[in-house]
Scaffold this motif. Sequence first.
Motif, PDB file in Angstrom:
ATOM      1  N   GLY A  85      -3.431 128.591  18.647  1.00  0.00           N
ATOM      2  CA  GLY A  85      -2.951 128.856  17.343  1.00  0.00           C
ATOM      3  C   GLY A  85      -4.299 128.928  16.129  1.00  0.00           C
ATOM      4  N   ARG A  86      -4.643 127.572  16.402  1.00  0.00           N
ATOM      5  CA  ARG A  86      -5.926 126.784  15.617  1.00  0.00           C
ATOM      6  C   ARG A  86      -7.369 127.802  15.788  1.00  0.00           C
ATOM      7  N   PHE A  87      -7.917 127.832  17.247  1.00  0.00           N
ATOM      8  CA  PHE A  87      -9.004 128.167  18.060  1.00  0.00           C
ATOM      9  C   PHE A  87      -8.735 129.190  18.257  1.00  0.00           C
ATOM     10  N   THR A  88     -10.022 129.744  18.593  1.00  0.00           N
ATOM     11  CA  THR A  88      -9.787 132.238  18.831  1.00  0.00           C
ATOM     12  C   THR A  88     -10.887 132.220  19.416  1.00  0.00           C
ATOM     13  N   ILE A  89     -11.343 132.284  20.566  1.00  0.00           N
ATOM     14  CA  ILE A  89     -12.545 132.756  21.033  1.00  0.00           C
ATOM     15  C   ILE A  89     -12.674 133.851  21.290  1.00  0.00           C
ATOM     16  N   SER A  90     -13.889 134.551  21.197  1.00  0.00           N
ATOM     17  CA  SER A  90     -14.540 135.386  21.168  1.00  0.00           C
ATOM     18  C   SER A  90     -15.749 135.647  22.131  1.00  0.00           C
ATOM     19  N   ARG A  91     -16.278 137.740  22.274  1.00  0.00           N
ATOM     20  CA  ARG A  91     -16.885 137.335  22.989  1.00  0.00           C
ATOM     21  C   ARG A  91     -17.551 138.937  22.057  1.00  0.00           C
ATOM     22  N   ASP A  92     -18.302 139.089  22.531  1.00  0.00           N
ATOM     23  CA  ASP A  92     -19.529 140.069  22.084  1.00  0.00           C
ATOM     24  C   ASP A  92     -20.440 140.473  23.178  1.00  0.00           C
ATOM     25  N   ASN A  93     -20.051 141.407  24.292  1.00  0.00           N
ATOM     26  CA  ASN A  93     -21.203 141.482  25.497  1.00  0.00           C
ATOM     27  C   ASN A  93     -22.624 142.319  24.892  1.00  0.00           C
ATOM     28  N   ALA A  94     -22.324 143.145  24.295  1.00  0.00           N
ATOM     29  CA  ALA A  94     -23.471 143.842  23.888  1.00  0.00           C
ATOM     30  C   ALA A  94     -24.822 142.496  23.231  1.00  0.00           C
ATOM     31  N   LYS A  95     -24.230 141.499  22.444  1.00  0.00           N
ATOM     32  CA  LYS A  95     -25.089 140.424  22.035  1.00  0.00           C
ATOM     33  C   LYS A  95     -25.510 139.400  22.585  1.00  0.00           C
ATOM     34  N   ASN A  96     -24.492 139.169  23.986  1.00  0.00           N
ATOM     35  CA  ASN A  96     -24.358 138.090  25.190  1.00  0.00           C
ATOM     36  C   ASN A  96     -24.338 136.742  24.610  1.00  0.00           C
ATOM     37  N   THR A  97     -23.178 137.061  23.584  1.00  0.00           N
ATOM     38  CA  THR A  97     -22.949 135.904  22.653  1.00  0.00           C
ATOM     39  C   THR A  97     -21.114 135.692  22.784  1.00  0.00           C
ATOM     40  N   VAL A  98     -20.617 133.955  22.702  1.00  0.00           N
ATOM     41  CA  VAL A  98     -19.789 133.668  22.156  1.00  0.00           C
ATOM     42  C   VAL A  98     -19.837 133.015  21.473  1.00  0.00           C
ATOM     43  N   TYR A  99     -17.824 133.301  20.861  1.00  0.00           N
ATOM     44  CA  TYR A  99     -17.572 132.349  19.408  1.00  0.00           C
ATOM     45  C   TYR A  99     -16.339 131.819  20.501  1.00  0.00           C
ATOM     46  N   LEU A 100     -16.435 130.539  19.374  1.00  0.00           N
ATOM     47  CA  LEU A 100     -15.046 129.748  18.872  1.00  0.00           C
ATOM     48  C   LEU A 100     -14.858 129.269  17.540  1.00  0.00           C
ATOM     49  N   GLN A 101     -14.319 130.245  17.077  1.00  0.00           N
ATOM     50  CA  GLN A 101     -13.469 130.100  15.898  1.00  0.00           C
ATOM     51  C   GLN A 101     -12.773 128.992  15.443  1.00  0.00           C
ATOM     52  N   MET A 102     -12.861 128.095  15.244  1.00  0.00           N
ATOM     53  CA  MET A 102     -12.232 126.988  15.149  1.00  0.00           C
ATOM     54  C   MET A 102     -11.095 126.294  13.167  1.00  0.00           C
ATOM     55  N   ASN A 103     -10.448 127.047  12.679  1.00  0.00           N
ATOM     56  CA  ASN A 103      -9.874 126.521  11.876  1.00  0.00           C
ATOM     57  C   ASN A 103      -8.376 125.655  11.680  1.00  0.00           C
ATOM     58  N   SER A 104      -8.264 124.988  10.595  1.00  0.00           N
ATOM     59  CA  SER A 104      -6.999 123.559  10.820  1.00  0.00           C
ATOM     60  C   SER A 104      -7.748 122.761  11.684  1.00  0.00           C
ATOM     61  N   LEU A 105      -7.986 122.218  10.875  1.00  0.00           N
ATOM     62  CA  LEU A 105      -9.552 121.550  11.900  1.00  0.00           C
ATOM     63  C   LEU A 105      -8.693 119.747  11.875  1.00  0.00           C
ATOM     64  N   LYS A 106      -9.321 119.307  12.842  1.00  0.00           N
ATOM     65  CA  LYS A 106      -8.362 117.404  12.334  1.00  0.00           C
ATOM     66  C   LYS A 106      -8.960 116.380  13.150  1.00  0.00           C
ATOM     67  N   PRO A 107      -8.933 115.422  12.630  1.00  0.00           N
ATOM     68  CA  PRO A 107     -10.306 114.782  12.787  1.00  0.00           C
ATOM     69  C   PRO A 107     -10.385 114.238  14.826  1.00  0.00           C
ATOM     70  N   GLU A 108      -8.655 114.514  15.368  1.00  0.00           N
ATOM     71  CA  GLU A 108      -8.977 114.233  16.408  1.00  0.00           C
ATOM     72  C   GLU A 108     -10.036 115.395  17.686  1.00  0.00           C
ATOM     73  N   ASP A 109     -10.320 116.802  16.515  1.00  0.00           N
ATOM     74  CA  ASP A 109     -11.030 117.385  17.238  1.00  0.00           C
ATOM     75  C   ASP A 109     -12.533 117.120  17.575  1.00  0.00           C
ATOM     76  N   THR A 110     -12.889 115.876  16.743  1.00  0.00           N
ATOM     77  CA  THR A 110     -14.717 115.657  16.547  1.00  0.00           C
ATOM     78  C   THR A 110     -14.934 115.205  18.017  1.00  0.00           C
ATOM     79  N   ALA A 111     -16.650 115.369  18.604  1.00  0.00           N
ATOM     80  CA  ALA A 111     -16.794 116.499  19.301  1.00  0.00           C
ATOM     81  C   ALA A 111     -18.360 117.041  19.971  1.00  0.00           C
ATOM     82  N   VAL A 112     -18.492 116.769  20.649  1.00  0.00           N
ATOM     83  CA  VAL A 112     -20.032 117.705  21.126  1.00  0.00           C
ATOM     84  C   VAL A 112     -19.386 118.650  21.771  1.00  0.00           C
TER      85      VAL A 112
END
Length: 122
Positions: free
Chosen positions: A65-92
């Motif tokens: 409900g907060r993050f959305t993963i998507s990919r663009d195969n034409a660009k060989n790229t995957v994305y992670l849209q992160m919304n409503s971020l929380k301090p506990e999302d802090t990480a590498v």
Amino acid sequence: VQLQASGGGLVQAGGSLRLSCAASGLAFTKYIMGWFRQAPGEEREFVAAISWMGGNTYYADSVKGRFTISRDNAKNTVYLQMNSLKPEDTAVYYCGAERAASPKDPDEYDYWGQGTQVTVSS
């Protein structure tokens, strides 16, 4: 094979970030792509994954409900849209590529990117 992750940074709680992972040297459409994260002193944990053509997505309960993963195969790229971020999302955050159809198991991943730091301040 190279997976180049980018887009991390420092953001306040409630903010948004978009991570990108550009892949090269592999047959991109043959791989499930995933995002994992690792906080200091913690094990690497699954965040999200997306199937070869993007028809199926998988999320950890903590990010649904907060993050959305998507990919663009034409660009060989995957994305992670992160919304409503929380301090506990802090990480590498790491992107990975796997062909074993086990998107939540880090041991099944064949390739990993170098990681990008996400820091969420309260």
